[in-house]
Scaffold this active site. Structure first.
Site, mmCIF file in Angstrom:
data_model
loop_
_atom_site.group_PDB
_atom_site.id
_atom_site.type_symbol
_atom_site.label_atom_id
_atom_site.label_comp_id
_atom_site.label_asym_id
_atom_site.label_seq_id
_atom_site.Cartn_x
_atom_site.Cartn_y
_atom_site.Cartn_z
ATOM 1 N N ASP A 165 -7.217 52.711 -67.920
ATOM 2 C CA ASP A 165 -8.564 52.174 -67.813
ATOM 3 C C ASP A 165 -9.619 53.190 -68.233
ATOM 4 O OD1 ASP A 165 -7.430 49.867 -66.753
ATOM 5 O OD2 ASP A 165 -7.651 50.562 -64.688
ATOM 6 N N LYS A 166 -10.780 52.677 -68.578
ATOM 7 C CA LYS A 166 -11.901 53.522 -69.007
ATOM 8 C C LYS A 166 -12.155 54.674 -68.037
ATOM 9 C CE LYS A 166 -16.928 53.417 -69.443
ATOM 10 N NZ LYS A 166 -18.147 52.598 -69.271
#
Length: 303
Positions: free
Chosen positions: A138-139
């Site tokens: 994820d970011k």
């Protein structure tokens, strides 16, 4: 458009068309052949077939190799934290806050933009927006990712993920003091029917297994190591919430009353796999980012 023609020999009779076609050129992967078959670029005796078609002697195979798709992703020079690189694979330590690959409305500043500036020869299996990307984080999760430079390396790395032979260890800070030292969460994950942007534990979801170990108790938090057996979207975040210990700073799955950490406190710290060409096991470890270490030290001082 390049055209390849081949007449099936007696020794190849009974062979699957995708497997046979992949032997005609060592640079073609089987998944690439399957995509060409699906798109109608390969015919047998003038007709479209499926990838599992069994060849017969004297079948006439014609493959029209399509022109490469234009790549819309613009390479961007970045100071990438590369841990390992050779002709087949790159291991990179992604910083917190960086998106892995472009998406509509977010076409710059991603890891793929940086990787493309560093290296133009990447696997094309995942299409023009995700060249070389074997798996994602994820970011707001930092840590190690493997990127494939060619289709054969990509296929072999993905197969290791399927076979659950890749070592993936994450480090996280979660809410609550977990009383037991070890645990396994085996709960299927799928789209949340009430919120399509989120994942949740749901009966019709895909199997998901996370093993965790408590490294340190910092009341009212726990510092844990999570080992992934499967790799579902948001798996650690969803599983830790499921057992009542959501990740600190998680805006989607955590409580509103949480430490401000610009996203979940989660780091993919250890990555190990068998090299796609040599078969040699390689393992890499990236230290916790400074913000994670600083937070842990602040909590230790309180205690």
């Amino acid at each position: 458009m390049e055209k390849i023609e081949y007449l099936v020999k007696e020794k190849d009779s009974g062979e699957r068309i995708d497997k046979l076609a992949a032997t005609l050129n060592k640079d073609w992967s089987r998944s690439q052949i399957q995509q060409w078959i699906k798109d109608g670029h390969l015919t047998v005796n003038g007709k479209n077939v499926k990838a599992n078609y069994k060849c017969n002697q004297n079948d006439r195979i014609v493959l029209e190799i399509p022109e490469p798709e234009p790549l819309d992703v613009i390479p961007e020079e970045m100071d990438l934290d590369i841990y390992y690189e050779d002709q087949d694979v790159i291991v990179v330590n992604k910083p917190k806050g960086m998106v892995v690959h472009p998406a509509p409305g977010h076409t710059s500043g991603t890891l793929v933009n940086g990787i493309m500036a560093h290296c133009r020869d990447l696997s094309g299996i995942n299409g023009v927006l995700r060249p070389g990307i074997v798996h994602r984080i994820d970011k707001d999760t930092s840590g190690l990712l493997m990127v494939a430079k060619n289709d054969r390396a990509h296929e072999k790395l993905v197969q290791q993920l399927v076979d659950k032979t890749v070592t993936r260890k994450y480090f996280a800070l979660v809410h609550g003091v977990i009383p037991h030292n070890h645990g396994t969460i085996d709960a299927p994950i799928g789209r949340d029917p009430m919120d399509r942007q989120s994942m949740t534990v749901i009966e019709k979801g895909k199997q998901a297994v996370t093993h965790f170990t408590v490294l340190e108790r910092l009341d009212p938090y726990s510092y844990v190591e999570c080992v992934l057996e499967t790799g579902r979207t948001h798996q650690i975040r969803v599983h830790m919430k499921y057992i009542g210990h959501p990740l600190v700073g998680d805006p989607k799955y955590g409580p509103r009353n949480t430490i401000s950490a610009n996203g979940q406190v989660l780091h993919a710290g250890i990555l190990g796999f068998n090299h796609p060409r040599t078969g040699e096991y390689k393992e890499f470890q990236a230290p916790l980012p400074d913000s994670f270490t600083k937070l842990l030290n602040e909590l230790r001082q309180i205690h």
